[in-house]
Design an enzyme around this catalytic site. Structure first.
Site, PDB file in Angstrom:
ATOM      1  N   ASP A  94       0.863  -1.174   0.000  1.00 14.89           N
ATOM      2  CA  ASP A  94       0.000   0.000   0.000  1.00 14.89           C
ATOM      3  C   ASP A  94       0.906   1.232   0.000  1.00 14.89           C
ATOM      4  O   ASP A  94       1.577   1.513   0.977  1.00 14.89           O
ATOM      5  CB  ASP A  94      -0.879  -0.044   1.247  1.00 14.89           C
ATOM      6  CG  ASP A  94      -1.851   1.115   1.350  1.00 14.89           C
ATOM      7  OD1 ASP A  94      -1.713   2.077   0.579  1.00 14.89           O
ATOM      8  OD2 ASP A  94      -2.741   1.064   2.217  1.00 14.89           O
TER       9      ASP A  94
ATOM     10  N   GLU B 111       1.015   4.385   0.609  1.00 13.90           N
ATOM     11  CA  GLU B 111       0.491   5.559   1.303  1.00 13.90           C
ATOM     12  C   GLU B 111       1.477   6.048   2.357  1.00 13.90           C
ATOM     13  O   GLU B 111       2.278   5.289   2.894  1.00 13.90           O
ATOM     14  CB  GLU B 111      -0.827   5.226   2.006  1.00 13.90           C
ATOM     15  CG  GLU B 111      -1.961   4.865   1.078  1.00 13.90           C
ATOM     16  CD  GLU B 111      -3.270   4.742   1.830  1.00 13.90           C
ATOM     17  OE1 GLU B 111      -3.910   5.773   2.061  1.00 13.90           O
ATOM     18  OE2 GLU B 111      -3.634   3.611   2.194  1.00 13.90           O
TER      19      GLU B 111
END
Length: 408
Positions: free
Chosen positions: A171, A173
């Site tokens: 991910d 992020e």
């Protein structure tokens, strides 16, 4: 987010563990169209025709075991994959290397695999660990060399082996690329990382949450990320958008994504219908709570499989108890609810509370909490009977010094 930087890391089998804060997922930019090449590794939790259910659980606040409490009306598990959200990529400014870090709640789940992970696996559910940045400049898109990517892949493989996991989810992020003098995203980093990890874990699952700089850096020197990972899914909750990951078949893509606690049941059902009608193989759920939400989930399962969802849990995981917080004003990472009892440091750590860590506390009405500076209920003590938002205001200062606790 107020992240404390004075916590002491613990080493385990080559994995650096720091009690850092994992952040909640954001909305992602709109991705593109999908690919239709050969299928990859599969899972078999449901055992019925239809898309596989993948569920992220915010373990800072919710019990991942609840994933196993939902079945279809015919008895099969609703969810195929449970994802622990999340571990972090931190940056060591001394060595100038990315390191793998776990916050207290993730540490608790992993260290107690027999309690949290193995019961799900016994039901046929795969358990994966999600990896994302932590505002320190390090992420999956800016490894400076192939060797650096390979080193981090080894840390991930070590974690999978150590804790008996079924795979790794990526991910992109919260990296905050450029912080601490780190580089910006490059075209080779993510490809190098998944290539090394696939070599280290040929039989484990690898997935990609279609988000961030990595989503536009999926090919390098003729090698595609899709040839190395098993699944990818849309990252915009409440929407339908096909991840553009060359090398993945429709059966390995999830265009529908919902937040169980914020996406309406009508929207969730509509997205399920589109998934089936367009023959995609994944349906993504996020934010499964501790409470019973089988009625909501039935709106999805009726469309995916023609069957309702049943909640099989005999009890809802406990939510009443004392919660300590990493920062003042109930900020930062929180412990899980701690019931009445006496707790040494080792026992507090099982609830996600490291030594010399707490800065505020919430206390249920009528309860009494006595906090001690030393283990085994010794040293300076403070007795609290109500929520306390700032330990620095106590006399003497109680901030970052609590080691053992009695709760009555």
């Amino acid at each position: 987010m107020n992240i404390k930087l004075n916590k002491i890391p613990t080493a385990l089998l080559g994995i650096s563990l720091l009690f850092a804060s994992a952040c909640k997922k954001d909305m992602a930019p709109a991705p593109g169209a999908g690919n239709t090449s050969a299928s990859k590794l599969g899972t078999n939790a449901i055992g019925v025709s239809g898309p596989k259910g993948v569920c992220y659980v915010e373990v800072n606040n919710n019990d991942i075991r609840n994933v196993g409490n939902y079945t279809l009306s015919t008895g099969q598990q609703l969810f195929d994959v449970a994802i622990i959200f999340a571990a972090n990529i931190n940056y060591n400014t001394s060595t100038q290397k990315a390191e793998l870090f776990f916050n207290p709640q993730v540490t608790n789940v992993l260290s107690n695999a027999s309690t949290y992970i193995q019961p799900l696996q016994a039901k046929g559910i795969k358990v994966m660990l999600s990896i994302l940045g932590n505002h320190q400049g390090a992420g999956i898109s800016n490894f400076p060399t192939q060797a650096a990517a390979q080193d981090f892949a080894q840390l991930l493989s070590n974690a999978v082996t150590t804790y008996g996991l079924d795979g790794i989810d990526f991910d992109d992020e919260y990296a905050d690329y450029g912080n601490n003098g780190t580089g910006q995203p490059n075209s080779s980093s993510f490809v190098y990382l998944v290539t090394a990890l696939r070599q280290l874990m040929p039989t484990k699952l690898i997935s990609f949450y279609y988000y961030g700089p990595a989503a536009s850096r999926l090919s390098f020197n003729g090698v595609t990320v899709g040839s190395k990972v098993d699944y990818s899914w849309n990252a915009i909750y409440g929407s339908y958008s096909v991840p553009n990951v060359p090398g993945l078949a429709k059966s390995n893509l999830g265009p529908a994504a919902i937040d169980i606690q914020s996406t309406s049941s009508t929207t969730a059902a509509s997205l399920a219908t589109q998934t089936v009608n367009n023959s995609y193989g994944i349906y993504l759920y996020y934010n499964l709570p501790n409470s019973d939400v089988h009625t909501y989930l039935s709106s999805v399962s009726n469309k995916l499989y023609g069957k309702t969802t049943v909640y099989t849990g005999t009890t809802t995981p406990p939510t009443t108890g004392v919660n300590f917080y990493q920062d003042i004003n109930y900020g930062g990472t929180a412990t899980t609810a701690i019931p009445k009892g006496t707790y040494t440091l080792a026992q507090l750590q099982a609830y996600g509370m490291p030594d010399n860590w707490a800065s505020s506390v919430k206390i249920p009405t009528g309860w009494t909490v006595t906090m001690y500076t030393n283990d085994n209920f010794t040293g300076t003590s403070w007795t609290r009977t109500a929520n306390t938002p700032n330990f620095t205001t106590l006399l003497p200062n109680a901030n970052d010094v609590v080691t053992s606790v009695k709760i009555q």
